[in-house]
Design a protein around this motif. Structure first.
Motif, short mmCIF file in Angstrom:
data_model
loop_
_atom_site.label_atom_id
_atom_site.label_comp_id
_atom_site.label_asym_id
_atom_site.label_seq_id
_atom_site.Cartn_x
_atom_site.Cartn_y
_atom_site.Cartn_z
N LYS A 103 -38.98 -45.26 -62.12
CA LYS A 103 -40.24 -45.50 -62.83
C LYS A 103 -41.19 -46.29 -61.95
CE LYS A 103 -37.85 -45.61 -67.23
NZ LYS A 103 -37.41 -46.44 -68.33
N THR A 139 -44.66 -48.40 -61.86
CA THR A 139 -45.61 -49.13 -62.71
C THR A 139 -46.73 -49.63 -61.81
OG1 THR A 139 -43.80 -49.87 -64.14
CG2 THR A 139 -45.92 -51.00 -64.37
N THR A 140 -47.96 -49.31 -62.18
CA THR A 140 -49.14 -49.72 -61.41
C THR A 140 -49.93 -50.77 -62.19
OG1 THR A 140 -50.65 -48.10 -62.38
CG2 THR A 140 -49.28 -47.35 -60.52
N GLU A 190 -52.58 -50.44 -63.62
CA GLU A 190 -53.15 -49.87 -64.84
C GLU A 190 -52.26 -50.09 -66.06
OE1 GLU A 190 -55.09 -47.47 -61.51
OE2 GLU A 190 -53.08 -48.23 -61.89
N ALA A 191 -50.96 -50.33 -65.85
CA ALA A 191 -50.03 -50.48 -66.98
C ALA A 191 -49.40 -51.87 -67.08
CB ALA A 191 -48.92 -49.44 -66.89
N ILE A 249 -44.80 -42.25 -64.05
CA ILE A 249 -45.79 -43.25 -63.69
C ILE A 249 -46.36 -43.85 -64.96
CG2 ILE A 249 -47.97 -43.70 -62.50
CD1 ILE A 249 -47.33 -41.16 -60.80
N ASN A 250 -46.21 -45.16 -65.09
CA ASN A 250 -46.72 -45.89 -66.26
C ASN A 250 -46.26 -45.27 -67.57
OD1 ASN A 250 -47.99 -47.61 -64.45
ND2 ASN A 250 -49.91 -46.50 -64.53
N GLU A 291 -49.20 -53.80 -70.48
CA GLU A 291 -48.54 -53.17 -71.62
C GLU A 291 -47.38 -53.98 -72.19
OE1 GLU A 291 -47.69 -49.10 -70.57
OE2 GLU A 291 -49.82 -48.63 -70.44
#
Length: 152
Positions: A68, A70-71, A73-74, A5-6, A77
């Motif tokens: 993977k 990805t939320t 929150e990331a 996660i992330n 990036e």
């Protein structure tokens, strides 16, 4: 079960049929991804699974094995996610903001896959994300702005 996660490996003790959404929110305390309808109809729970947008409210954690997640929150990036979030702020897309994490994740996935989307591409990619406030015009405008800024 081990989940990526992330960019971080996370060990999760939950049944394999537990939806990704509840794993994120209730087990891992990651509350950026929202619960909307619970039936994959509204898009508030959108996250990326191997860079593709999915509805985390109906996708079990077993589907994320060796993939993977990805939320929101990331998203920032990389340059595409940063461009999307900057455009969202610049154009003042949100009103209530509840659907916005799902909208931003879906828009980021779109632009990572298609850096120059047409209006039709945008409408198709975003069609599963409902905004009760009706900010669709601003969402499309922000995606176009982010596409112009995307990797710069």
């Amino acid at each position: 079960m081990k989940l990526m996660i992330n960019g971080k490996s996370r060990q999760v003790d939950a049944p394999e049929d537990t939806p990704i959404l509840w794993t994120l929110r209730d087990i891992l305390g990651m509350t950026g991804t929202k619960f909307g309808c619970g039936k994959a109809l509204c898009g508030a729970c959108t996250v990326m699974l191997d860079s593709k947008p999915i509805r985390s409210c109906v996708t079990p954690i077993s589907a994320a094995k060796d993939k993977k997640i990805t939320t929101i929150e990331a998203v920032s990036e990389d340059k595409v996610g940063q461009a999307v979030q900057t455009a969202w702020q610049s154009i003042n897309v949100p009103q209530c903001g509840y659907c916005q994490s799902g909208q931003i994740v879906a828009a980021t996935a779109l632009l990572r896959d298609n850096p120059n989307p047409t209006d039709e591409d945008i409408d198709t990619a975003m069609s599963g994300n409902i905004c009760r406030c009706g900010t669709y015009t601003r969402i499309r405008e922000a995606i176009k702005q982010a596409a112009q800024q995307g990797g710069k």
